[in-house]
Scaffold this active site. Structure first.
Site, PDB file in Angstrom:
ATOM      1  N   ASN A  64       9.514 -26.626   2.321  1.00  0.00           N
ATOM      2  CA  ASN A  64      10.607 -27.272   3.050  1.00  0.00           C
ATOM      3  C   ASN A  64      10.595 -26.966   4.546  1.00  0.00           C
ATOM      4  OD1 ASN A  64      11.537 -28.483   0.725  1.00  0.00           O
ATOM      5  ND2 ASN A  64      13.011 -26.863   0.263  1.00  0.00           N
TER       6      ASN A  64
ATOM      7  N   ARG B 112      11.339 -37.469  -1.228  1.00  0.00           N
ATOM      8  CA  ARG B 112      12.459 -37.794  -0.353  1.00  0.00           C
ATOM      9  C   ARG B 112      12.204 -37.374   1.094  1.00  0.00           C
ATOM     10  NH1 ARG B 112      16.978 -39.614  -1.849  1.00  0.00           N
ATOM     11  NH2 ARG B 112      17.875 -38.881   0.102  1.00  0.00           N
TER      12      ARG B 112
ATOM     13  N   CYS C 104      13.086 -36.243  -6.597  1.00  0.00           N
ATOM     14  CA  CYS C 104      13.644 -35.718  -7.843  1.00  0.00           C
ATOM     15  C   CYS C 104      14.942 -36.419  -8.227  1.00  0.00           C
ATOM     16  CB  CYS C 104      13.920 -34.223  -7.705  1.00  0.00           C
ATOM     17  SG  CYS C 104      12.440 -33.207  -7.717  1.00  0.00           S
TER      18      CYS C 104
END
Length: 419
Positions: A23, A92, A116
């Site tokens: 991330n 995403r 997800c």
């Protein structure tokens, strides 16, 4: 297709090194669009999501090469601004390309994102902020079409703290004209890492890590000499919980304890011993495991990305615990699979009541999202008397670098099989 097979029952023992944070790597790679030239990134994890963003950016003319653990990103000749549905639907974080493309090229066409199935996670906060910065946008057949002559600084207030929203607008703002103020911004360590990278490129940013970020836009940026991605706090937390659930003793090297304070506190409350060492943490599991309530919150609270893993721990704790999910509305879809392994869990709204059992049972289970897959692996590590088979592990490969090999090195009986 592959599955992970586990024969549980062995306490984990030894040392393991945490990989770079997915991330953090994704927004940093996207930010390379902001400056022409070659960027050098260290500690980039080898993950499916990282490969996806590299594939999307390669289609726009970006060059990638890797040597001696350093990823070189060449953005000298960006020739496209289109991110197709076929790739974006799997991740995403592809939406993170929107801000940098608008800052560099003044246009972008990006499919509405997928990823997800843990909640809607709408991107309206991103789009509203970009509109305030002068971007013209329209939606057509599932694509965001956006154009701007030059981004303008603006005062942005996020209705809720959004990590990708904060990152996207931060990347747009560094090359906008004037001052941009982000209020109610997310405070995650990955945002600070992105801001450090942008500052090394010549950006003027203050307040990252707080809820108010101020950006003075500049006309041009230059590639940073070199940037090392921060360690993955979610992988580190998963390994910490694995040590606790197996009642083992694991040295977790390369993690940053200050990123894991909420997890450390809850593991202490659950009976585990956690102590800092020079380059990470040592976690010693204890018997019995004690039931502990948790509530997920934005950083610095308990991470939603560790909720499923902590639930697996509570499944074999002494007593009952309440797990309250406040970040994503569909993040209990792993519960039915844990029940297949004998867990006693009752759901009411955004709360799960977990009644600890003496043991879990091996069973075939199916991963439903990235972090749920990790929780099933942890449950399999303590399910004795047979084989636990975790299917659909492509979810796991999106966010964990060779997790089964790390567990093998700690003494677990775990491997992959072709389906």
């Amino acid at each position: 297709m592959e599955k992970i097979v586990i024969e549980g029952g062995a306490p984990l023992k030894g040392a393991v090194r945490v990989s770079g944070a997915k991330n953090a790597a994704l927004p940093v790679i996207a930010a390379c669009f902001l400056a022409q030239g070659t960027h050098r990134l260290k500690n980039v994890p080898h993950l499916k999501d990282v490969q996806t963003i590299k594939t999307i950016m390669s289609g726009m003319g970006v060059g990638f090469s890797e040597e001696n653990g350093v990823l070189s990103v060449d953005t000298a000749e960006v020739s496209g601004y289109f991110a197709p549905y076929g790739l974006v639907k799997t991740m995403r974080a592809s939406i993170l390309l929107l801000g940098p493309l608008l800052a560099r090229l003044g246009r972008a066409k990006i499919s509405l994102p997928g990823g997800c199935a843990i909640g809607a996670r709408p991107i309206n906060l991103h789009l509203r902020a970009l509109a305030a910065m002068g971007v013209d946008m329209f939606l057509d057949r599932g694509y965001i079409n956006a154009t701007v002559d030059r981004l303008k600084g603006a005062k942005i207030f996020f209705d809720i703290p959004t990590v990708t929203g904060t990152e996207n607008i931060l990347m747009a703002a560094v090359r906008a004209e004037g001052t941009t103020i982000l209020e109610n911004a997310a405070k995650e360590p990955e945002i600070v890492d992105l801001a450090d990278f942008l500052r090394a490129m010549g950006a003027h940013i203050e307040g990252d890590g707080t809820d108010t970020i101020v950006v003075e836009g500049v006309k041009e940026l230059s590639p940073a000499p070199e940037h090392s991605i921060i360690p993955d706090r979610i992988e580190a937390g998963t390994l910490m919980i694995a040590a606790a659930i197996t009642k083992g003793s694991v040295s977790i090297e390369g993690c940053r304890p200050e990123h894991l304070a909420a997890v450390i506190e809850k593991l202490h409350s659950a009976g585990a011993t956690v102590r800092e060492m020079q380059n990470g943490l040592v976690v010693q599991g204890q018997d019995p495991i004690i039931s502990v309530d948790i509530e997920t919150m934005p950083f610095p609270g308990f991470p939603t990305d560790l909720q499923a893993q902590f639930m697996a721990l509570m499944c074999i704790a002494k007593g009952s615990s309440v797990i309250r999910e406040t970040v994503f509305e569909n993040r209990f879809i792993h519960v039915s699979e844990l029940r297949r392994m004998g867990a006693e869990i009752r759901i009411r709204g955004n709360q799960a009541l977990v009644v600890g059992k003496e043991r879990l049972l091996p069973a075939p289970v199916m991963a439903t999202d990235l972090r749920a897959s990790a929780s099933l692996v942890l449950a399999g590590l303590v399910a004795e008397g047979g084989r636990t088979e975790v299917n659909r592990i492509y979810h796991l490969d999106r966010g964990y670098e060779a997790l089964e090999k790390k567990f093998q090195a700690l003494g677990a009986s775990i491997w992959r099989e072709k389906i």
